[in-house]
Design a protein around this motif. Structure first.
Motif, mmCIF file in Angstrom:
data_model
loop_
_atom_site.group_PDB
_atom_site.id
_atom_site.type_symbol
_atom_site.label_atom_id
_atom_site.label_comp_id
_atom_site.label_asym_id
_atom_site.label_seq_id
_atom_site.Cartn_x
_atom_site.Cartn_y
_atom_site.Cartn_z
ATOM 1 N N ARG A 124 0.841 -1.203 0.000
ATOM 2 C CA ARG A 124 0.000 0.000 0.000
ATOM 3 C C ARG A 124 0.872 1.247 0.000
ATOM 4 N N TYR A 125 0.581 2.130 -0.948
ATOM 5 C CA TYR A 125 1.338 3.376 -1.095
ATOM 6 C C TYR A 125 0.516 4.540 -0.562
ATOM 7 N N ASN A 126 1.067 5.213 0.426
ATOM 8 C CA ASN A 126 0.421 6.373 1.048
ATOM 9 C C ASN A 126 1.270 7.607 0.765
ATOM 10 N N ASP A 127 0.616 8.713 0.395
ATOM 11 C CA ASP A 127 1.373 9.918 0.046
ATOM 12 C C ASP A 127 0.490 11.152 0.238
ATOM 13 N N PRO A 128 0.538 11.769 1.426
ATOM 14 C CA PRO A 128 -0.325 12.929 1.685
ATOM 15 C C PRO A 128 -0.114 14.089 0.708
ATOM 16 N N ARG A 129 1.126 14.348 0.328
ATOM 17 C CA ARG A 129 1.397 15.503 -0.535
ATOM 18 C C ARG A 129 1.311 15.180 -2.028
ATOM 19 N N ARG A 130 1.288 13.926 -2.349
ATOM 20 C CA ARG A 130 1.159 13.462 -3.737
ATOM 21 C C ARG A 130 2.280 13.966 -4.644
ATOM 22 N N PHE A 131 3.502 14.036 -4.121
ATOM 23 C CA PHE A 131 4.663 14.404 -4.934
ATOM 24 C C PHE A 131 5.432 13.176 -5.416
ATOM 25 N N GLY A 132 4.976 11.997 -5.040
ATOM 26 C CA GLY A 132 5.661 10.779 -5.459
ATOM 27 C C GLY A 132 5.258 10.365 -6.864
ATOM 28 N N ALA A 133 5.611 9.120 -7.231
ATOM 29 C CA ALA A 133 5.329 8.665 -8.594
ATOM 30 C C ALA A 133 5.265 7.149 -8.656
ATOM 31 N N TRP A 134 4.380 6.656 -9.541
ATOM 32 C CA TRP A 134 4.364 5.271 -9.994
ATOM 33 C C TRP A 134 4.429 5.337 -11.523
ATOM 34 N N LEU A 135 5.464 4.744 -12.091
ATOM 35 C CA LEU A 135 5.644 4.752 -13.539
ATOM 36 C C LEU A 135 5.836 3.320 -14.035
ATOM 37 N N TRP A 136 5.798 3.144 -15.348
ATOM 38 C CA TRP A 136 5.929 1.807 -15.935
ATOM 39 C C TRP A 136 6.889 1.850 -17.106
ATOM 40 N N TYR A 137 7.755 0.828 -17.184
ATOM 41 C CA TYR A 137 8.714 0.741 -18.279
ATOM 42 C C TYR A 137 8.713 -0.674 -18.841
ATOM 43 N N GLU A 138 8.684 -0.744 -20.159
ATOM 44 C CA GLU A 138 8.710 -2.028 -20.843
ATOM 45 C C GLU A 138 10.104 -2.648 -20.746
ATOM 46 N N PRO A 139 10.219 -3.965 -20.943
ATOM 47 C CA PRO A 139 11.546 -4.607 -20.900
ATOM 48 C C PRO A 139 12.515 -3.954 -21.885
ATOM 49 N N GLY A 140 13.686 -3.635 -21.412
ATOM 50 C CA GLY A 140 14.702 -3.017 -22.252
ATOM 51 C C GLY A 140 14.570 -1.525 -22.401
ATOM 52 N N GLU A 141 13.481 -0.955 -21.914
ATOM 53 C CA GLU A 141 13.284 0.491 -22.004
ATOM 54 C C GLU A 141 14.044 1.185 -20.881
#
Length: 269
Positions: A104-121
């Motif tokens: 579970r990801y908690n972030d009151p200020r919402r300055f964080g990030a969840w990103l996605w990268y394909e294999p080899g990218e």
């Protein structure tokens, strides 16, 4: 703000519960943190988490079909909980596992990030980063070469991720005090011998903080909810007006590169 030790502590805390386990589902309650959360994260569903690595202050959750990159931002934290536990305020992302747990990801200020990268990218946010401070690539010779003709304050220099990653504000002040180097000195003015001491102190301070579970000032807690205990061992950070632990002189505070810096004018030269 979580710095490198806090991110590493988080990695060590979540890995035993996630690596080798299968993702059941991902739930995103907030479509945007620092950046939009990509729908492609859904590709993780049904995949085995092969490894969780850290680069600088980013966590990389690796699967066969790609990698989720997580940044804790200013106030983000990760907890491994029983999946049945309902989400609380500011719980923005849940990664449900087949074993009945949830990351579970908690972030009151919402300055964080969840990103996605394909294999080899290659993740763009990881481009142009310097070496890891606890690696063999981080040496006095390397830093002395990088610092040639650099007029910038040494504290600013060691906090620049292009030179070395993860030496945040707390650990820069603490390392410079341990090395007895004034943070306002131009980076080019340090001798090779001084760089040798400073590099050793940076490694020692960061490694010790990781063993202590990081530093809790306001926002950070470990995965199990406990605070980071390195805060109890800070020598100068946040100690303005107090006595220097070495000589008894008053600890000073000064803005350097728009960051609060703490040092002893007698011990550090």
């Amino acid at each position: 703000m979580p710095e490198l030790p806090e991110v590493e502590v988080s990695r060590q805390g979540i890995s035993p519960f996630l690596v080798g386990e299968t993702v059941k589902a991902i739930e995103v309650r907030t479509p945007k943190l620092r950046w939009d959360i990509p729908f492609a994260l859904k590709k993780m569903e049904g995949q085995v988490i092969r490894d969780i690595k850290r680069r600088a202050k980013y966590l990389l959750v690796e699967t066969d079909v790609g990698t989720a990159l997580i940044h804790l931002g200013m106030s983000g934290s990760l907890r491994v909980l029983e999946a049945a536990l309902p989400p609380a305020k500011h719980d923005h992302v849940d990664l449900f596992m087949m074993n009945g747990r949830v990351l579970r990801y908690n972030d009151p200020r919402r300055f964080g990030a969840w990103l996605w990268y394909e294999p080899g990218e290659a993740p763009a946010v990881l481009a142009h980063l310097g070496p890891e401070p606890l690696s063999d690539a981080f040496t006095a010779q390397y830093m002395a070469e990088r610092a040639k003709k650099r007029q910038v304050a040494v504290k600013t220099f060691i906090m620049d991720n292009k030179n070395v990653v993860g030496v945040g504000n707390i650990y820069a002040s603490e390392s410079l005090f341990s090395a007895r180097i004034l943070p306002t000195r131009p980076a080019h003015s340090l001798t090779l011998a001084e760089w040798q001491v400073l590099v050793e102190k940076i490694k020692a301070v960061l490694a010790h903080s990781i063993r202590q579970g990081g530093t809790t000032l306001k926002d950070f807690n470990q995965v199990d909810g406990k605070p980071g205990y390195f805060a109890q061992e800070l020598q100068v950070y946040g100690k303005q007006g107090e006595a220097c632990p070495e000589c008894g002189a008053v600890i000073h505070e000064q803005k350097i590169g728009q960051r609060n810096t703490f040092f002893c004018r007698l011990c550090q030269i």
